[in-house]
Design an enzyme around this catalytic site. Structure first.
Site, PDB file in Angstrom:
ATOM      1  N   GLN A 144       0.931  -1.232   0.138  1.00 17.84           N
ATOM      2  CA  GLN A 144       0.056  -0.131   0.053  1.00 17.84           C
ATOM      3  C   GLN A 144       0.754   1.298  -0.041  1.00 17.84           C
ATOM      4  O   GLN A 144       1.647   1.422   0.957  1.00 17.84           O
ATOM      5  CB  GLN A 144      -0.922  -0.156   1.310  1.00 17.84           C
ATOM      6  CG  GLN A 144      -1.866   1.052   1.286  1.00 17.84           C
ATOM      7  CD  GLN A 144      -2.460   1.158   2.810  1.00 17.84           C
ATOM      8  OE1 GLN A 144      -1.760   1.036   3.826  1.00 17.84           O
ATOM      9  NE2 GLN A 144      -3.605   1.803   2.681  1.00 17.84           N
ATOM     10  N   SER A 162       0.940   6.780   2.272  1.00 18.60           N
ATOM     11  CA  SER A 162       1.372   7.859   3.071  1.00 18.60           C
ATOM     12  C   SER A 162       2.672   8.450   2.007  1.00 18.60           C
ATOM     13  O   SER A 162       3.225   7.812   1.244  1.00 18.60           O
ATOM     14  CB  SER A 162       1.950   7.254   4.424  1.00 18.60           C
ATOM     15  OG  SER A 162       1.103   6.610   5.051  1.00 18.60           O
ATOM     16  N   SER A 211       4.405  -0.869   4.039  1.00 21.08           N
ATOM     17  CA  SER A 211       4.568  -2.149   4.728  1.00 21.08           C
ATOM     18  C   SER A 211       5.207  -3.069   3.458  1.00 21.08           C
ATOM     19  O   SER A 211       4.260  -3.328   2.697  1.00 21.08           O
ATOM     20  CB  SER A 211       3.657  -2.561   5.436  1.00 21.08           C
ATOM     21  OG  SER A 211       3.242  -1.643   6.438  1.00 21.08           O
ATOM     22  N   GLU A 250     -10.986  -1.497   6.917  1.00 25.16           N
ATOM     23  CA  GLU A 250      -9.713  -1.609   7.264  1.00 25.16           C
ATOM     24  C   GLU A 250      -9.564  -1.534   8.854  1.00 25.16           C
ATOM     25  O   GLU A 250      -9.197  -2.517   9.556  1.00 25.16           O
ATOM     26  CB  GLU A 250      -8.653  -0.799   6.492  1.00 25.16           C
ATOM     27  CG  GLU A 250      -7.383  -0.688   6.963  1.00 25.16           C
ATOM     28  CD  GLU A 250      -6.300   0.147   6.503  1.00 25.16           C
ATOM     29  OE1 GLU A 250      -6.718   1.101   5.976  1.00 25.16           O
ATOM     30  OE2 GLU A 250      -4.987  -0.167   7.017  1.00 25.16           O
ATOM     31  N   ASN A 286      -4.728   7.047  16.299  1.00 22.43           N
ATOM     32  CA  ASN A 286      -5.800   7.023  17.382  1.00 22.43           C
ATOM     33  C   ASN A 286      -6.456   8.436  17.330  1.00 22.43           C
ATOM     34  O   ASN A 286      -7.646   8.502  17.655  1.00 22.43           O
ATOM     35  CB  ASN A 286      -5.494   6.378  18.430  1.00 22.43           C
ATOM     36  CG  ASN A 286      -5.444   4.689  18.105  1.00 22.43           C
ATOM     37  OD1 ASN A 286      -5.947   4.224  17.142  1.00 22.43           O
ATOM     38  ND2 ASN A 286      -5.547   3.793  19.397  1.00 22.43           N
ATOM     39  N   GLU A 287      -5.717   9.493  17.416  1.00 19.23           N
ATOM     40  CA  GLU A 287      -5.901  10.597  17.725  1.00 19.23           C
ATOM     41  C   GLU A 287      -7.222  11.076  16.543  1.00 19.23           C
ATOM     42  O   GLU A 287      -8.119  11.714  16.953  1.00 19.23           O
ATOM     43  CB  GLU A 287      -4.698  11.805  17.548  1.00 19.23           C
ATOM     44  CG  GLU A 287      -3.875  11.597  18.709  1.00 19.23           C
ATOM     45  CD  GLU A 287      -2.979  10.673  18.614  1.00 19.23           C
ATOM     46  OE1 GLU A 287      -2.780   9.841  17.632  1.00 19.23           O
ATOM     47  OE2 GLU A 287      -2.081  10.408  19.554  1.00 19.23           O
TER      48      GLU A 287
HETATM   49  C1  LIG Z   1       3.461  -0.295  11.191  1.00 17.92           C
HETATM   50  C2  LIG Z   1       3.085   0.751  10.192  1.00 17.92           C
HETATM   51  C3  LIG Z   1       2.671   0.274   8.883  1.00 17.92           C
HETATM   52  C4  LIG Z   1       2.245   1.124   8.254  1.00 17.92           C
HETATM   53  N1  LIG Z   1       2.029   0.671   6.766  1.00 17.92           N
HETATM   54  C5  LIG Z   1       1.825   1.748   5.954  1.00 17.92           C
HETATM   55  C6  LIG Z   1       1.419   1.234   4.492  1.00 17.92           C
HETATM   56  O1  LIG Z   1       1.737  -0.172   4.227  1.00 17.92           O
HETATM   57  N2  LIG Z   1       1.187   1.897   3.694  1.00 17.92           N
HETATM   58  C7  LIG Z   1       0.985   3.371   3.943  1.00 17.92           C
HETATM   59  O2  LIG Z   1       0.905   4.176   3.105  1.00 17.92           O
HETATM   60  N3  LIG Z   1       1.431   4.042   5.248  1.00 17.92           N
HETATM   61  C8  LIG Z   1       1.787   2.972   6.129  1.00 17.92           C
HETATM   62  N4  LIG Z   1       1.882   3.452   7.364  1.00 17.92           N
HETATM   63  C9  LIG Z   1       2.025   4.647   7.520  1.00 17.92           C
HETATM   64  C10 LIG Z   1       0.846   5.403   8.349  1.00 17.92           C
HETATM   65  O3  LIG Z   1      -0.263   5.353   7.647  1.00 17.92           O
HETATM   66  C11 LIG Z   1       1.110   6.991   8.756  1.00 17.92           C
HETATM   67  O4  LIG Z   1       2.173   6.723  10.037  1.00 17.92           O
HETATM   68  C12 LIG Z   1      -0.188   7.475   9.600  1.00 17.92           C
HETATM   69  O5  LIG Z   1      -1.378   7.645   8.788  1.00 17.92           O
HETATM   70  C13 LIG Z   1       0.233   8.715  10.449  1.00 17.92           C
HETATM   71  O6  LIG Z   1       0.727   9.754   9.551  1.00 17.92           O
HETATM   72  P1  LIG Z   1       2.126  10.202   9.871  1.00 17.92           P
HETATM   73  O7  LIG Z   1       2.884   9.215  10.302  1.00 17.92           O
HETATM   74  O8  LIG Z   1       2.430  11.043   8.765  1.00 17.92           O
HETATM   75  O9  LIG Z   1       2.080  11.292  11.332  1.00 17.92           O
HETATM   76  P2  LIG Z   1       1.156  12.648  11.087  1.00 17.92           P
HETATM   77  O10 LIG Z   1       0.106  12.451  10.400  1.00 17.92           O
HETATM   78  O11 LIG Z   1       2.191  13.422  10.911  1.00 17.92           O
HETATM   79  O12 LIG Z   1       0.657  12.742  12.661  1.00 17.92           O
HETATM   80  C14 LIG Z   1       1.640  12.880  13.861  1.00 17.92           C
HETATM   81  C15 LIG Z   1       0.694  13.077  15.209  1.00 17.92           C
HETATM   82  O13 LIG Z   1      -0.102  14.272  14.984  1.00 17.92           O
HETATM   83  C16 LIG Z   1      -1.128  13.677  15.267  1.00 17.92           C
HETATM   84  N5  LIG Z   1      -2.289  14.492  14.284  1.00 17.92           N
HETATM   85  C17 LIG Z   1      -2.159  14.757  13.308  1.00 17.92           C
HETATM   86  N6  LIG Z   1      -3.205  15.489  12.801  1.00 17.92           N
HETATM   87  C18 LIG Z   1      -4.194  15.485  13.865  1.00 17.92           C
HETATM   88  C19 LIG Z   1      -5.379  16.269  14.027  1.00 17.92           C
HETATM   89  N7  LIG Z   1      -5.997  16.945  13.349  1.00 17.92           N
HETATM   90  N8  LIG Z   1      -5.936  16.232  15.300  1.00 17.92           N
HETATM   91  C20 LIG Z   1      -5.119  15.404  16.426  1.00 17.92           C
HETATM   92  N9  LIG Z   1      -4.091  14.898  16.246  1.00 17.92           N
HETATM   93  C21 LIG Z   1      -3.231  14.903  15.021  1.00 17.92           C
HETATM   94  C22 LIG Z   1      -1.369  12.187  15.070  1.00 17.92           C
HETATM   95  O14 LIG Z   1      -2.652  11.323  15.407  1.00 17.92           O
HETATM   96  C23 LIG Z   1      -0.010  11.776  15.080  1.00 17.92           C
HETATM   97  O15 LIG Z   1       0.030  11.560  16.492  1.00 17.92           O
HETATM   98  C24 LIG Z   1       2.365   2.559   8.379  1.00 17.92           C
HETATM   99  C25 LIG Z   1       2.563   2.972   9.827  1.00 17.92           C
HETATM  100  C26 LIG Z   1       3.134   2.044  10.653  1.00 17.92           C
HETATM  101  C27 LIG Z   1       3.230   2.367  12.002  1.00 17.92           C
END
Ligand SMILES: Cc1cc2nc3c(=O)[nH]c(=O)nc-3n(C[C@H](O)[C@H](O)[C@H](O)COP(=O)(O)OP(=O)(O)OC[C@H]3O[C@@H](n4cnc5c(N)ncnc54)[C@H](O)[C@@H]3O)c2cc1C
Length: 394
Positions: A125, A128, A162, A245, A371-372
């Site tokens: 997938q 991100s 992943s 999902e 979860n946020e």
């Molecule tokens: C084990 C694992 C597997 C994954 N596999 C995939 C995959 O296969 N394909 C893929 O595309 N992605 C994958 N991801 C990525 C995952 O989808 C993203 O990490 C996730 O969507 C969060 O995005 P970010 O890391 O950019 O954090 P950010 O969006 O930058 O967020 C950082 C922090 O700010 C908080 N935050 C952001 N906006 C808000 C808001 N409006 N209100 C309150 N809090 C907020 C978030 O909750 C988080 O705690 C994976 C991640 C993990 C950990």
């Protein structure tokens, strides 16, 4: 909701249980994030498919059994109870396949679903991006129309994909119309990860294995035949499965109920047999209470899921309820593993099953939407609380 299984469901359960008892590898497979583990997991997927257990809810024409949603949950419970290996094909079969069934052309269904079912092609997938995680619609990777060749040219970068290190195909959203409002100018593409212009760069996880990768796109050509859904409609196509999902497909309750049963076994054995001390009291010790609490929460998730599949089978939709499940299962997974580590004490270092499970559980509140964000959805769409002010998104 009827918790009594019908005769045919009981027969299905018995058949699955017998097959799993005869076929599940005696020893756990090595991590799928290693080359050796990857190959063994692919072999396992092929074995499942050979007897039509890899995608039970799919039509027979595509290696499935036409199983109902309830039978699917029954199968998942049996699968995890039998200690069967994690599914290396999960992003394809749980996240992409439902979209191919709903929005794909017949040609796409025929080309992609059979090899997905057998595990010959494993899908990553690619959603991100470095600046687009929670706020996915702010993604910057682009798709430029190439009428001459009848397709699109992709540029940009995805991250946290992943299993992309060893996978063969990817699916993701690209901005195909820079002028359109942000959710409207996106298109959903399917692409081989060894196509000209694609660079996959592994990222090591906490355990040092390359469970993720960054994927770079440098003028990658994708023909029209590999666009999923209509150009510009990628957001709607992608979101048609995001709720499932979070709420069902990726984390069925069997996984947590099996872990909860193992936790109870560990409680019974670790204190008495392994460490030679009397078992901590279930009533008075914190760890004993945590064992009970985690087991009850796993069972609660199971019952809630039965309610969900009954609702879906009656024509209902997952909607925002998927966010409730997501918060519940991700916190439950951490609680199960933390309690096991408390029971094991210093022996935890020697028990890779619980230790590896714990490091993975820590990522539960992040993947499939943090979860946020799920709590925002619950607050706004289920509880009817005021919406987050515009501009508050990070
Ligand atoms: C084990 C694992 C597997 C994954 N596999 C995939 C995959 O296969 N394909 C893929 O595309 N992605 C994958 N991801 C990525 C995952 O989808 C993203 O990490 C996730 O969507 C969060 O995005 P970010 O890391 O950019 O954090 P950010 O969006 O930058 O967020 C950082 C922090 O700010 C908080 N935050 C952001 N906006 C808000 C808001 N409006 N209100 C309150 N809090 C907020 C978030 O909750 C988080 O705690 C994976 C991640 C993990 C950990």
């Amino acid at each position: 909701m009827d918790l009594e299984l019908s005769e045919s469901e009981l027969a299905f359960q018995a058949e699955a249980r017998a097959w799993l008892a005869a076929n599940v590898p005696a020893e756990p497979l090595p991590s799928m994030d290693t080359a050796e583990g990857w190959a063994l997991h692919q072999e396992w997927e092929a074995r499942l498919a050979a007897d039509r257990w890899s995608v039970v809810s799919w039509p027979r024409d595509y290696h499935g059994r036409d199983a109902s949603l309830i039978e699917w949950v029954i199968f998942e419970e049996e699968y995890y109870r039998a200690g069967a290996p994690g599914r290396v094909s999960q992003n394809g079969i749980f996240l992409l396949a439902p979209i191919i069934f709903e929005h794909g052309t017949k040609d796409q269904q025929d080309r992609f679903l059979p090899t997905m079912a057998t595990g010959e092609e494993i899908w990553a997938q690619c959603w991100s991006e470095p600046e687009a995680g929670s706020d996915l619609a702010s993604l910057n990777s682009t798709a430029r129309r190439d009428d001459g060749r009848g397709g699109w040219v992709l540029n940009g970068q995805k991250t946290w994909s992943s299993r992309a290190t060893y996978a063969t195909w990817g699916f993701g959203l690209f901005r195909s119309d820079p002028e359109a409002a942000r959710h409207h100018g996106l298109t959903y593409f399917l692409f081989p990860l060894d196509a000209d212009g694609v660079t996959v760069r592994p990222i090591a996880q906490l355990d040092g294995e390359a469970g993720f990768a960054e994927v770079f796109f440098d003028d990658v050509f994708v023909p029209d035949a590999d666009v999923l859904g209509a150009p510009g409609d990628g957001w709607r196509v992608a979101m048609s499965t995001a709720g499932n999902e979070r709420g069902l497909s990726l984390r069925s309750p069997g996984r947590f109920c099996a872990a909860a049963d193992r936790l109870v076994d560990l409680y019974r054995s670790s204190a008495v047999e392994v460490r030679g001390a009397p078992a901590p009291s279930l009533e008075t010790s914190d760890v004993g209470k945590n064992v009970v609490d985690a087991w009850l929460k796993a069972e609660a998730y199971r019952l809630y899921t039965w309610g969900t599949v009954t609702r879906l089978a009656d024509g209902g939709e997952m909607g925002a309820a998927g966010s409730v499940n997501k918060v519940w299962w991700s916190e439950l997974d951490i609680a199960l593993h933390e309690t096991a580590l408390d029971l094991l004490g210093t022996d935890a270092e020697l028990d890779s099953t619980w230790l590896d499970g714990y490091t993975f559980a820590l990522s539960g509140p992040i993947y499939a939407g943090t979860n946020e964000i799920q709590r925002n959805i619950i607050a706004e769409r289920i509880l009817g609380l005021p919406r987050e002010p515009k501009g508050a998104q990070r």
